[in-house]
Design an enzyme around this catalytic site. Sequence first.
Site, PDB file in Angstrom:
ATOM      1  N   ASP A  51    -109.357 -64.598 -53.239  1.00 19.82           N
ATOM      2  CA  ASP A  51    -109.560 -65.953 -53.751  1.00 19.82           C
ATOM      3  C   ASP A  51    -110.142 -65.955 -55.151  1.00 19.82           C
ATOM      4  OD1 ASP A  51    -108.553 -67.032 -51.450  1.00 19.82           O
ATOM      5  OD2 ASP A  51    -110.274 -68.325 -51.067  1.00 19.82           O
ATOM      6  N   ASN A 101    -103.508 -69.341 -50.967  1.00 21.63           N
ATOM      7  CA  ASN A 101    -104.061 -70.300 -50.011  1.00 21.63           C
ATOM      8  C   ASN A 101    -105.516 -70.583 -50.352  1.00 21.63           C
ATOM      9  OD1 ASN A 101    -104.240 -72.038 -47.855  1.00 21.63           O
ATOM     10  ND2 ASN A 101    -104.399 -70.442 -46.302  1.00 21.63           N
ATOM     11  N   ASP A 326    -118.516 -73.953 -42.849  1.00 25.37           N
ATOM     12  CA  ASP A 326    -118.197 -72.523 -42.767  1.00 25.37           C
ATOM     13  C   ASP A 326    -119.041 -71.804 -41.727  1.00 25.37           C
ATOM     14  OD1 ASP A 326    -116.209 -72.716 -44.632  1.00 25.37           O
ATOM     15  OD2 ASP A 326    -117.396 -71.964 -46.304  1.00 25.37           O
ATOM     16  N   GLU A 354    -107.947 -73.157 -44.182  1.00 30.72           N
ATOM     17  CA  GLU A 354    -106.860 -72.173 -44.217  1.00 30.72           C
ATOM     18  C   GLU A 354    -106.000 -72.240 -42.964  1.00 30.72           C
ATOM     19  OE1 GLU A 354    -109.940 -70.463 -47.038  1.00 30.72           O
ATOM     20  OE2 GLU A 354    -109.858 -71.807 -45.315  1.00 30.72           O
ATOM     21  N   HIS A 397    -109.208 -66.024 -42.720  1.00 25.97           N
ATOM     22  CA  HIS A 397    -110.240 -64.993 -42.795  1.00 25.97           C
ATOM     23  C   HIS A 397    -111.424 -65.288 -41.874  1.00 25.97           C
ATOM     24  CE1 HIS A 397    -112.562 -67.276 -46.172  1.00 25.97           C
ATOM     25  NE2 HIS A 397    -111.635 -68.079 -45.678  1.00 25.97           N
ATOM     26  N   ARG A 398    -111.851 -66.527 -41.814  1.00 24.58           N
ATOM     27  CA  ARG A 398    -113.037 -66.835 -41.005  1.00 24.58           C
ATOM     28  C   ARG A 398    -112.727 -66.837 -39.507  1.00 24.58           C
ATOM     29  NH1 ARG A 398    -116.783 -67.590 -44.834  1.00 24.58           N
ATOM     30  NH2 ARG A 398    -116.149 -68.706 -46.723  1.00 24.58           N
ATOM     31  N   LYS A 424    -109.363 -62.116 -48.101  1.00 24.62           N
ATOM     32  CA  LYS A 424    -109.471 -63.367 -48.829  1.00 24.62           C
ATOM     33  C   LYS A 424    -110.885 -63.584 -49.361  1.00 24.62           C
ATOM     34  CE  LYS A 424    -107.874 -68.119 -48.323  1.00 24.62           C
ATOM     35  NZ  LYS A 424    -108.885 -68.863 -49.063  1.00 24.62           N
TER      36      LYS A 424
END
Length: 442
Positions: A51, A101, A326, A354, A397-398, A424
């Site tokens: 990113d 993204n 997050d 995402e 990713h998360r 990412k």
Amino acid sequence: MEGPRILPRAVGPARGTITAPPSKSITHRALVAAALCRGTTRVENPLDAEDTRLTASALEALGAGVERAGSVWLVRGFVGGVPGRPGESAAAGDVRLELGNSGTSLRLLLPVAALGAGAVVLDGSPRLRQRPVGPQAAALRTLGAHVEELGEPGCPPVRVRGPLAGGRATLDARASSQLLSGLLLAAPRAAAPVEIQVGGLSSRPYVDLTVAVLAAFGITVQVKESGQSDAAAGLICRVSPAEPVSPGTFVVEGDASAAAFLLAAAAVTGGEGTVRGVGEASAQGDRRMLALLAEMGCATAAGPDWLRAAGRPRRGLAADLNDVPDLVPPVVAVALHAPGPSRLTGIGHLRLKESDRLAALAGEAGRLGGRIAAGEDSLEVSPAPLHGGAVSACGDHRIAMALAVAALPVAGDVFLDDTASVAKSWPAFFEDLAALLAFDGR
């Protein structure tokens, strides 16, 4: 994308000290602020991930310079402080920014692109083309920029051309605080003062982080709140024209959002984990992970540059996480192993990340026996034993990190389809997690 991989399993409590990766949010903002300065800024400890590289490459395409040299990136500002190369006219061909993204890159860079005379098209992956930017585009039009939505209404691809005149605009930032952060970053370079009336806002701490980064570059953002129970409904931000001034060196602190996953790993295994590089005084809202773990019965502590969590959760959690979206994936990973139910609310905007994170967390945890009900704006996690199985990162990713943490105490093998998705924001995630698991004594 890599093939399926067996996720690591904890054979005992996770213990140890890990340094958090650099903050993704701060790196993005520092790169943009430095590009709007004249001269060169030394950005130390930036996050080198997909990113942030997209943001750096886009700034280069707009006329800045970014020299990557390990743990130091040298950012040369735009000539004249605004995008565009010397001699470029409004009739020049479009500059295209391919942003993958990265919703952060999109929303921080669209207003910056609106400062220049040349036309800029911002586009990205199929998922990015579903991520909302319409409220920001409308605000930019009000402030004098020319903005065309070239695909689905309110989404990329978007063509923008300046200059940005300034003035007053309204903004609905319930979908993402990045819509406001991008406008604030560009506002000092507008021709006249910018005033933004915010009609709704999620993830408020990220706006505070943007204000803090701008302050490091000599820019003051005046923020006035109404005093109502929903402060965002009366939030007004004002920025006067000013030239951002490079601090010379800007140091990026550790990522509190990343630290949350390591703290969660200690909790689900009943161990003790310390994360260095980010501490109790951080401007990052995701330092709240410690408070949430404490509410669940874990032992917690913090210092100037470290955070620590220990012990398994002893109860579930009821919390509004609108300000810290997050944290939802790592909190869910812990809640799956709590002895009581959890209810997380205020998180409907996670459907626009995402992946649709509410659906992803509920669906993938369910493949392992977890019981998660996804509502329009909430997740409800009920106690249930987990077992092995095959799960998907959903390209996110998360989600990959949350599944990896949730799988640590599971007896059976858990297969993840895409471990590379962590690149990412945290390319070394699995290595850092393994180091915590491999700790063999004090």
